[in-house]
Write a protein that holds these residues in place. Structure first.
Motif, mmCIF file in Angstrom:
data_model
loop_
_atom_site.group_PDB
_atom_site.id
_atom_site.type_symbol
_atom_site.label_atom_id
_atom_site.label_comp_id
_atom_site.label_asym_id
_atom_site.label_seq_id
_atom_site.Cartn_x
_atom_site.Cartn_y
_atom_site.Cartn_z
ATOM 1 N N ASP A 1 0.853 -1.189 0.000
ATOM 2 C CA ASP A 1 0.000 0.000 0.000
ATOM 3 C C ASP A 1 0.887 1.236 0.000
ATOM 4 O OD1 ASP A 1 -2.162 1.690 0.109
ATOM 5 O OD2 ASP A 1 -2.411 1.538 2.288
ATOM 6 N N PRO A 2 0.960 1.938 -1.110
ATOM 7 C CA PRO A 2 0.267 1.699 -2.389
ATOM 8 C C PRO A 2 0.829 0.485 -3.116
ATOM 9 C CG PRO A 2 1.787 3.529 -2.596
ATOM 10 C CD PRO A 2 1.793 3.164 -1.160
ATOM 11 N N PRO A 3 -0.021 -0.169 -3.928
ATOM 12 C CA PRO A 3 0.417 -1.404 -4.587
ATOM 13 C C PRO A 3 1.398 -1.119 -5.724
ATOM 14 C CG PRO A 3 -1.776 -0.796 -5.322
ATOM 15 C CD PRO A 3 -1.421 0.170 -4.225
ATOM 16 N N PRO A 4 2.209 -2.099 -6.083
ATOM 17 C CA PRO A 4 3.127 -1.930 -7.219
ATOM 18 C C PRO A 4 2.363 -1.725 -8.528
ATOM 19 C CG PRO A 4 3.770 -3.809 -5.864
ATOM 20 C CD PRO A 4 2.417 -3.388 -5.399
ATOM 21 N N GLN A 5 3.020 -1.098 -9.487
ATOM 22 C CA GLN A 5 2.426 -0.825 -10.794
ATOM 23 C C GLN A 5 3.350 -1.312 -11.897
ATOM 24 O OE1 GLN A 5 1.849 3.472 -10.757
ATOM 25 N NE2 GLN A 5 -0.368 3.190 -10.667
ATOM 26 N N VAL A 6 2.748 -1.814 -12.965
ATOM 27 C CA VAL A 6 3.481 -2.174 -14.176
ATOM 28 C C VAL A 6 2.711 -1.561 -15.338
ATOM 29 C CG1 VAL A 6 4.398 -4.022 -15.620
ATOM 30 C CG2 VAL A 6 4.263 -4.338 -13.136
ATOM 31 N N VAL A 7 3.329 -0.634 -16.058
ATOM 32 C CA VAL A 7 2.639 0.083 -17.130
ATOM 33 C C VAL A 7 3.503 0.069 -18.379
ATOM 34 C CG1 VAL A 7 1.390 1.593 -15.534
ATOM 35 C CG2 VAL A 7 3.622 2.290 -16.408
ATOM 36 N N VAL A 8 2.811 0.147 -19.546
ATOM 37 C CA VAL A 8 3.524 0.288 -20.814
ATOM 38 C C VAL A 8 4.018 1.730 -20.910
ATOM 39 C CG1 VAL A 8 3.343 0.185 -23.310
ATOM 40 C CG2 VAL A 8 2.146 -1.500 -21.913
ATOM 41 N N PHE A 9 5.323 1.890 -21.118
ATOM 42 C CA PHE A 9 5.914 3.226 -21.109
ATOM 43 C C PHE A 9 6.138 3.765 -22.522
ATOM 44 C CE2 PHE A 9 9.607 6.105 -20.813
ATOM 45 C CZ PHE A 9 9.074 7.041 -19.941
ATOM 46 N N SER A 10 6.653 2.926 -23.412
ATOM 47 C CA SER A 10 6.908 3.373 -24.775
ATOM 48 C C SER A 10 7.112 2.166 -25.665
ATOM 49 C CB SER A 10 8.142 4.291 -24.838
ATOM 50 O OG SER A 10 9.308 3.581 -24.465
ATOM 51 N N TYR A 11 7.080 2.414 -26.994
ATOM 52 C CA TYR A 11 7.317 1.372 -27.996
ATOM 53 C C TYR A 11 8.640 1.670 -28.687
ATOM 54 C CZ TYR A 11 2.417 0.223 -27.243
ATOM 55 O OH TYR A 11 1.221 -0.136 -26.674
#
Length: 294
Positions: free
Chosen positions: A226-236
């Motif tokens: 808390d806060p939970p981890p994040q995995v996001v698409v950043f770029s191509y």
């Protein structure tokens, strides 16, 4: 008032053995306006001033103990105030003795100006030290980054701040440069966020990559939920999809969690069949008959 001294009277007093008259006559002859009554009054005034200084310092000490100031700051304030009160006591006492206090103040002012010009760099650091002690952008044990270096705060003095770097060096930074520049405190909030960059093949779905990254983070001790981890698409990129893996951890264990997460990410990518790409080059050979791809 007639300040003339009759030396004949003094000699008569000596002959008659009148000690009080002798002392009074000698003081009048030597000091002009100075008399036994004035000395006694000045001594009484000095005693009262010293008592007032002591009472004032006791009151200030109690007020500072109830305040949020650090012990070092409180100590510096008390020393400065005590010195000021003693100077005022000396001026009052001198004025009671008939000394021209205005001339003395002017002399002290000229002397102070000469000293300040000679040690202006030291005074600049001193002013910076007072700003640091009162504003408290960091305290002992904090890990900070400045324009002149970074490290753990080991000591804060009125002129310099001492940092211990991660490679075992002791850096002394002038306080005047610290207060004039940017200071980043990594410890004050107690937590830090990591922002890791990883890449995966275009053939791997974002959902599979995200699940593999979260599995890797679940194996690392010290990562907060808390806060939970994040995995996001950043770029191509040219040959891979770039992801950002973000998580929070306590400041004191940040680098342990950071390094462990980097290792676990590669391990989990291998377990889940996620291709961790790297830069590569496709070479096409062209001849007159056909095109071959290698």
């Amino acid at each position: 008032m007639d300040n003339a001294v009759d030396t004949g009277t003094i000699l008569e007093d000596v002959a008659s053995g009148d000690a009080a008259s002798l002392v009074g006559g000698w003081m009048k002859a030597s000091w002009g306006m100075l008399s036994v009554e004035k000395i006694l009054w000045t001594a009484l005034l000095l005693a009262v001033c010293l008592v007032l200084v002591r009472l004032t310092m006791g009151l200030v000490r109690r007020l500072l103990e109830r305040s949020s100031l650090e012990e070092r700051t409180s100590r510096y304030v008390q020393r400065g105030l005590r010195a000021l009160l003693y100077v005022l006591t000396a001026l009052v006492t001198a004025g009671s003795l008939g000394v021209d206090v205005s001339s003395l103040i002017a002399l002290v002012g000229v002397f102070g100006l000469a000293v300040s010009l000679a040690v202006q760099d030291v005074l600049s650091n001193l002013a910076g030290g007072m700003v640091l002690l009162f504003s408290k952008p960091f305290t002992l044990g904090d890990y900070v980054s400045t324009e002149d270096g970074e490290g753990t705060v080991e000591e804060i003095t009125l002129t310099h701040t001492k940092l211990d770097t991660v490679d075992g060096q002791r850096v002394m930074l002038p306080n005047s440069r610290l207060v004039a520049g940017k200071i980043v405190n990594y410890s004050v909030r107690g937590v830090r966020r990591a922002d890791l960059a990883v890449s995966a093949s275009y053939g791997d779905s974002a959902g599979a990559v995200r699940a593999s990254c979260l599995k890797a983070l679940s194996r690392v001790p010290g990562i907060l939920t808390d806060p939970p981890p994040q995995v996001v698409v950043f770029s191509y990129g040219d040959s891979a999809v770039c992801y950002r893996v973000r998580f929070w951890s306590p400041a004191e264990s940040f680098w342990d969690a950071h390094n462990a997460a980097m290792e676990e990410l590669r391990t989990c990518f291998g377990e889940d069949g996620i291709t961790m790409t790297y830069n590569h080059l496709n070479v096409h050979l062209v001849d007159d008959k056909n095109t071959k791809e290698k």
